[in-house]
Design an enzyme around this catalytic site. Sequence first.
Site, short mmCIF file in Angstrom:
data_model
loop_
_atom_site.label_atom_id
_atom_site.label_comp_id
_atom_site.label_asym_id
_atom_site.label_seq_id
_atom_site.Cartn_x
_atom_site.Cartn_y
_atom_site.Cartn_z
N GLY A 12 0.80 -1.35 -0.06
CA GLY A 12 0.10 -0.01 -0.19
C GLY A 12 0.70 1.30 0.08
N ILE A 92 -7.16 -9.35 -11.76
CA ILE A 92 -7.50 -8.94 -13.27
C ILE A 92 -9.11 -8.71 -12.97
CG2 ILE A 92 -7.33 -9.29 -15.49
CD1 ILE A 92 -4.78 -8.90 -14.88
N LEU A 93 -9.69 -7.48 -13.54
CA LEU A 93 -10.82 -7.33 -13.50
C LEU A 93 -11.70 -7.87 -14.84
CD1 LEU A 93 -10.63 -3.68 -11.73
CD2 LEU A 93 -11.64 -5.77 -10.84
N HIS A 109 1.29 1.04 -13.03
CA HIS A 109 2.19 -0.26 -13.70
C HIS A 109 3.74 0.02 -13.32
CE1 HIS A 109 3.23 -4.06 -15.38
NE2 HIS A 109 4.00 -3.37 -16.09
N ASP A 150 -2.84 -4.17 -18.98
CA ASP A 150 -2.21 -2.93 -19.23
C ASP A 150 -2.25 -2.17 -20.80
OD1 ASP A 150 -0.97 -3.30 -16.58
OD2 ASP A 150 0.58 -4.55 -17.53
N GLU A 180 6.59 6.22 -9.30
CA GLU A 180 5.06 5.84 -8.99
C GLU A 180 4.54 6.90 -7.78
OE1 GLU A 180 4.25 1.38 -8.14
OE2 GLU A 180 6.31 1.13 -8.78
C1 GAR Z 1 3.70 -1.46 -7.14
O1 GAR Z 1 4.98 -1.22 -7.76
C2 GAR Z 1 2.68 -1.42 -8.24
O2 GAR Z 1 3.27 -0.57 -9.42
C3 GAR Z 1 2.67 -2.83 -8.55
O3 GAR Z 1 2.72 -3.48 -7.51
C4 GAR Z 1 3.43 -2.62 -6.39
C5 GAR Z 1 2.55 -2.54 -5.37
O4 GAR Z 1 3.11 -1.55 -4.25
N1 GAR Z 1 1.52 -3.19 -9.56
C6 GAR Z 1 1.74 -3.88 -10.54
O5 GAR Z 1 2.76 -4.67 -10.62
C7 GAR Z 1 0.31 -4.17 -11.17
N2 GAR Z 1 0.69 -4.88 -12.58
P1 GAR Z 1 2.23 -1.00 -3.29
O6 GAR Z 1 1.35 -2.03 -2.79
O7 GAR Z 1 3.32 -0.70 -2.25
O8 GAR Z 1 1.53 0.19 -3.77
#
Ligand code: GAR
Length: 201
Positions: A12, A92-93, A109, A150, A180
């Site tokens: 999160g 995946i929705l 992503h 994606d 991010e």
């Molecule tokens: C993040 O790096 C996000 O970009 C990735 O999972 C991680 C979650 O971190 N998402 C994907 O790979 C989706 N394809 P977080 O729970 O600390 O935000």
Amino acid sequence: MVNTAVLVSGGGTNLEAVLTAVENKTIRSARVALVAADRPGCYALKRAELHNVPHLCLDRRSLGKKCFEAALKKAVEEHECRLIVLAGFLSILSEDFVRAFEGRIINIHPSLIPSFCGDGFYGLKVHQAALERGVKITGATVHLVNEITDGGKILLQKAVEVKDGDSPESLQERVMREAEHIILPQAVEMMAAELQKEEDV
Ligand code: GAR
């Protein structure tokens, strides 16, 4: 103010970036009205609790995909959310779900799409693949969600340098911090401001 649902599966940190941006008013057009997790025990739920944001856990494994999505749709509607943010959300929705909220679901992503994306590319696997390929630049992308994993319209991207000696973990940490956590709040504000404008017309 656009009620926003943030969907999570893991630590999160992206949720935290959005909540912080709402609290310090970098995000002015949205409020987080709901945090929903697809699995029990993820730390993202604890973060929601610490920020006093309504949160719930819908265990996709025990509910099955159909019931899970029906419950999720109901929760999103009950909290009157017009924007849905996938912040490290790993389910995946279905096409039906995506269609019900067309143009109002965004995803973060951890690569520069179209590199290292699509089915099977999530979390650390993305950074592992980038290191294996030997790219010198990677980054993150926020995009609209459509029926292709994606594959939706790109909203924002930010590049991050790969350094000699990077491990998947060190690269993931840098991509989160330098890309991010910056572009996700920016995209939330951008989308919410747009939705608010539509409402004002
Ligand atoms: C993040 O790096 C996000 O970009 C990735 O999972 C991680 C979650 O971190 N998402 C994907 O790979 C989706 N394809 P977080 O729970 O600390 O935000």
